[in-house]
Scaffold this motif. Structure first.
Motif, PDB file in Angstrom:
ATOM      1  N   HIS A   1       0.808  -1.217   0.000  1.00 24.71           N
ATOM      2  CA  HIS A   1       0.000   0.000   0.000  1.00 24.71           C
ATOM      3  C   HIS A   1       0.847   1.277   0.000  1.00 24.71           C
ATOM      4  CE1 HIS A   1      -2.986  -3.018   1.175  1.00 24.71           C
ATOM      5  NE2 HIS A   1      -3.793  -2.259   0.437  1.00 24.71           N
ATOM      6  N   THR A   2       1.991   1.232  -0.656  1.00 23.22           N
ATOM      7  CA  THR A   2       2.824   2.416  -0.807  1.00 23.22           C
ATOM      8  C   THR A   2       3.028   2.694  -2.295  1.00 23.22           C
ATOM      9  OG1 THR A   2       4.936   1.234  -0.823  1.00 23.22           O
ATOM     10  CG2 THR A   2       4.095   1.935   1.327  1.00 23.22           C
ATOM     11  N   THR A   3       3.700   3.788  -2.588  1.00 27.78           N
ATOM     12  CA  THR A   3       4.057   4.144  -3.955  1.00 27.78           C
ATOM     13  C   THR A   3       5.570   4.151  -4.067  1.00 27.78           C
ATOM     14  OG1 THR A   3       2.061   5.463  -4.252  1.00 27.78           O
ATOM     15  CG2 THR A   3       3.902   5.933  -5.735  1.00 27.78           C
ATOM     16  N   VAL A   4       6.069   3.493  -5.110  1.00 25.20           N
ATOM     17  CA  VAL A   4       7.502   3.430  -5.382  1.00 25.20           C
ATOM     18  C   VAL A   4       7.740   4.167  -6.689  1.00 25.20           C
ATOM     19  CG1 VAL A   4       9.433   1.876  -5.856  1.00 25.20           C
ATOM     20  CG2 VAL A   4       7.683   1.206  -4.205  1.00 25.20           C
ATOM     21  N   ARG A   5       8.749   5.018  -6.725  1.00 23.48           N
ATOM     22  CA  ARG A   5       9.080   5.758  -7.951  1.00 23.48           C
ATOM     23  C   ARG A   5      10.386   5.228  -8.525  1.00 23.48           C
ATOM     24  NH1 ARG A   5       6.604   8.859  -4.428  1.00 23.48           N
ATOM     25  NH2 ARG A   5       4.838  10.097  -5.089  1.00 23.48           N
ATOM     26  N   VAL A   6      10.350   4.884  -9.817  1.00 18.96           N
ATOM     27  CA  VAL A   6      11.538   4.376 -10.500  1.00 18.96           C
ATOM     28  C   VAL A   6      11.647   5.044 -11.868  1.00 18.96           C
ATOM     29  CG1 VAL A   6      11.454   2.139  -9.310  1.00 18.96           C
ATOM     30  CG2 VAL A   6      10.331   2.393 -11.524  1.00 18.96           C
ATOM     31  N   ALA A   7      12.818   4.972 -12.459  1.00 19.64           N
ATOM     32  CA  ALA A   7      13.053   5.521 -13.791  1.00 19.64           C
ATOM     33  C   ALA A   7      12.908   4.420 -14.832  1.00 19.64           C
ATOM     34  CB  ALA A   7      14.451   6.123 -13.868  1.00 19.64           C
ATOM     35  N   VAL A   8      12.631   4.831 -16.065  1.00 18.77           N
ATOM     36  CA  VAL A   8      12.577   3.877 -17.172  1.00 18.77           C
ATOM     37  C   VAL A   8      13.907   3.124 -17.213  1.00 18.77           C
ATOM     38  CG1 VAL A   8      12.503   3.675 -19.689  1.00 18.77           C
ATOM     39  CG2 VAL A   8      10.912   5.197 -18.524  1.00 18.77           C
ATOM     40  N   GLY A   9      13.833   1.824 -17.405  1.00 20.13           N
ATOM     41  CA  GLY A   9      15.036   0.992 -17.447  1.00 20.13           C
ATOM     42  C   GLY A   9      15.329   0.281 -16.138  1.00 20.13           C
ATOM     43  N   THR A  10      14.675   0.694 -15.066  1.00 20.87           N
ATOM     44  CA  THR A  10      14.901   0.087 -13.756  1.00 20.87           C
ATOM     45  C   THR A  10      14.287  -1.308 -13.705  1.00 20.87           C
ATOM     46  OG1 THR A  10      14.882   2.237 -12.676  1.00 20.87           O
ATOM     47  CG2 THR A  10      14.440   0.327 -11.271  1.00 20.87           C
ATOM     48  N   THR A  11      14.988  -2.239 -13.066  1.00 17.38           N
ATOM     49  CA  THR A  11      14.433  -3.553 -12.781  1.00 17.38           C
ATOM     50  C   THR A  11      13.900  -3.528 -11.361  1.00 17.38           C
ATOM     51  OG1 THR A  11      15.965  -4.665 -14.262  1.00 17.38           O
ATOM     52  CG2 THR A  11      14.930  -6.019 -12.561  1.00 17.38           C
ATOM     53  N   LEU A  12      12.626  -3.820 -11.200  1.00 16.09           N
ATOM     54  CA  LEU A  12      11.995  -3.859  -9.891  1.00 16.09           C
ATOM     55  C   LEU A  12      11.703  -5.315  -9.563  1.00 16.09           C
ATOM     56  CD1 LEU A  12       9.533  -1.513  -8.311  1.00 16.09           C
ATOM     57  CD2 LEU A  12       8.954  -3.915  -8.326  1.00 16.09           C
ATOM     58  N   THR A  13      12.211  -5.786  -8.436  1.00 16.90           N
ATOM     59  CA  THR A  13      11.974  -7.156  -7.995  1.00 16.90           C
ATOM     60  C   THR A  13      11.063  -7.121  -6.783  1.00 16.90           C
ATOM     61  OG1 THR A  13      14.145  -7.828  -8.787  1.00 16.90           O
ATOM     62  CG2 THR A  13      13.065  -9.291  -7.218  1.00 16.90           C
ATOM     63  N   LEU A  14      10.020  -7.928  -6.814  1.00 20.72           N
ATOM     64  CA  LEU A  14       9.093  -8.054  -5.703  1.00 20.72           C
ATOM     65  C   LEU A  14       9.325  -9.414  -5.060  1.00 20.72           C
ATOM     66  CD1 LEU A  14       6.646  -7.250  -3.983  1.00 20.72           C
ATOM     67  CD2 LEU A  14       5.193  -8.128  -5.805  1.00 20.72           C
ATOM     68  N   ALA A  15       9.676  -9.424  -3.779  1.00 17.29           N
ATOM     69  CA  ALA A  15       9.932 -10.661  -3.041  1.00 17.29           C
ATOM     70  C   ALA A  15       8.992 -10.718  -1.846  1.00 17.29           C
ATOM     71  CB  ALA A  15      11.382 -10.717  -2.585  1.00 17.29           C
ATOM     72  N   LEU A  16       8.007 -11.598  -1.924  1.00 18.55           N
ATOM     73  CA  LEU A  16       7.047 -11.768  -0.833  1.00 18.55           C
ATOM     74  C   LEU A  16       7.434 -13.012  -0.040  1.00 18.55           C
ATOM     75  CD1 LEU A  16       3.777 -10.856  -2.748  1.00 18.55           C
ATOM     76  CD2 LEU A  16       5.084  -9.439  -1.150  1.00 18.55           C
ATOM     77  N   HIS A  17       7.533 -12.861   1.272  1.00 18.56           N
ATOM     78  CA  HIS A  17       8.087 -13.904   2.129  1.00 18.56           C
ATOM     79  C   HIS A  17       7.028 -14.860   2.674  1.00 18.56           C
ATOM     80  CE1 HIS A  17      11.248 -10.882   1.885  1.00 18.56           C
ATOM     81  NE2 HIS A  17      12.047 -11.929   1.962  1.00 18.56           N
ATOM     82  N   SER A  18       6.395 -15.553   1.779  1.00 15.90           N
ATOM     83  CA  SER A  18       5.515 -16.677   2.083  1.00 15.90           C
ATOM     84  C   SER A  18       5.188 -17.334   0.755  1.00 15.90           C
ATOM     85  CB  SER A  18       4.221 -16.225   2.761  1.00 15.90           C
ATOM     86  OG  SER A  18       3.296 -17.313   2.818  1.00 15.90           O
ATOM     87  N   THR A  19       5.259 -18.636   0.713  1.00 16.92           N
ATOM     88  CA  THR A  19       4.949 -19.328  -0.540  1.00 16.92           C
ATOM     89  C   THR A  19       3.446 -19.420  -0.777  1.00 16.92           C
ATOM     90  OG1 THR A  19       5.100 -21.478   0.554  1.00 16.92           O
ATOM     91  CG2 THR A  19       7.094 -20.660  -0.536  1.00 16.92           C
ATOM     92  N   TYR A  20       2.661 -18.871   0.112  1.00 12.24           N
ATOM     93  CA  TYR A  20       1.211 -18.830  -0.097  1.00 12.24           C
ATOM     94  C   TYR A  20       0.787 -17.685  -1.017  1.00 12.24           C
ATOM     95  CZ  TYR A  20       0.827 -22.205   3.709  1.00 12.24           C
ATOM     96  OH  TYR A  20       0.945 -23.320   4.486  1.00 12.24           O
ATOM     97  N   TRP A  21       1.668 -16.720  -1.275  1.00 16.30           N
ATOM     98  CA  TRP A  21       1.335 -15.621  -2.162  1.00 16.30           C
ATOM     99  C   TRP A  21       1.271 -16.100  -3.607  1.00 16.30           C
ATOM    100  CZ3 TRP A  21      -0.562 -11.203  -0.599  1.00 16.30           C
ATOM    101  CH2 TRP A  21      -0.224 -10.700   0.653  1.00 16.30           C
ATOM    102  N   SER A  22       0.338 -15.534  -4.370  1.00 14.24           N
ATOM    103  CA  SER A  22       0.327 -15.764  -5.817  1.00 14.24           C
ATOM    104  C   SER A  22       1.455 -14.943  -6.423  1.00 14.24           C
ATOM    105  CB  SER A  22      -1.013 -15.308  -6.415  1.00 14.24           C
ATOM    106  OG  SER A  22      -1.150 -13.891  -6.301  1.00 14.24           O
ATOM    107  N   ALA A  23       1.822 -15.269  -7.648  1.00 19.47           N
ATOM    108  CA  ALA A  23       2.821 -14.462  -8.342  1.00 19.47           C
ATOM    109  C   ALA A  23       2.214 -13.087  -8.612  1.00 19.47           C
ATOM    110  CB  ALA A  23       3.222 -15.129  -9.647  1.00 19.47           C
TER     111      ALA A  23
END
Length: 153
Positions: A57-79
């Motif tokens: 529930h936050t906003t992240v600001r990145v520039a074009v070309g940035t690789t953003l990785t999302l790592a959720l710490h439970s295998t119950y999360w969907s991709a």
């Protein structure tokens, strides 16, 4: 001249010596340091940003070309999925890595997905889960994950 005050040249020399000894300055001048090309900003290299549950529930600001990785710490999360793949596109397939010391059904581990910021705009990354542990349903406020990603040109 006042005998108690050092000459301005002596102060400048002492300051340069002190800065050079502490690594804060160099007394050498290269030709490139004064050329017009050296005054223009260098092209930034693509950045890498990683977010996890703390970015929910936050906003992240990145520039074009940035690789953003999302790592959720439970295998119950969907991709995670992107609401605007033309702005924030998935990079490869998501991966699930269970923790080797986890009891069966514990959900220990991570679900990781990478995205590339392709164009200026806004996208939302979302993931869901229904279980928060072995035979433990998640309360409604813990079933969804969402982060807004603002991509700047």
């Amino acid at each position: 001249m006042n005998p108690r005050r050092p000459a301005p040249q002596a102060l400048a020399a002492a300051l340069l010596t002190l800065l050079a000894l502490t690594g804060c300055a160099s007394t050498a001048t290269s030709p490139a340091a004064t050329s017009p090309a050296a005054t223009s900003p260098a092209a930034p290299s693509p950045a890498a940003v990683t977010v996890d549950e703390h970015a929910d529930h936050t906003t992240v600001r990145v520039a074009v070309g940035t690789t953003l990785t999302l790592a959720l710490h439970s295998t119950y999360w969907s991709a995670a999925t992107s609401s605007a793949p033309e702005v924030l596109a998935p990079t490869g397939a998501p991966s699930t890595a269970p923790s080797p010391s986890c009891r069966p059904g514990g959900g220990c581990g991570t679900v990781t997905a990478a995205f590339t910021a392709r164009a200026a705009g806004t996208a939302r990354l979302t993931a869901t889960r229904t279980s928060c542990g072995e035979a433990l349903n998640c309360p409604p406020e813990q079933r969804g994950y969402e982060v807004t990603v603002e991509v700047t040109g």
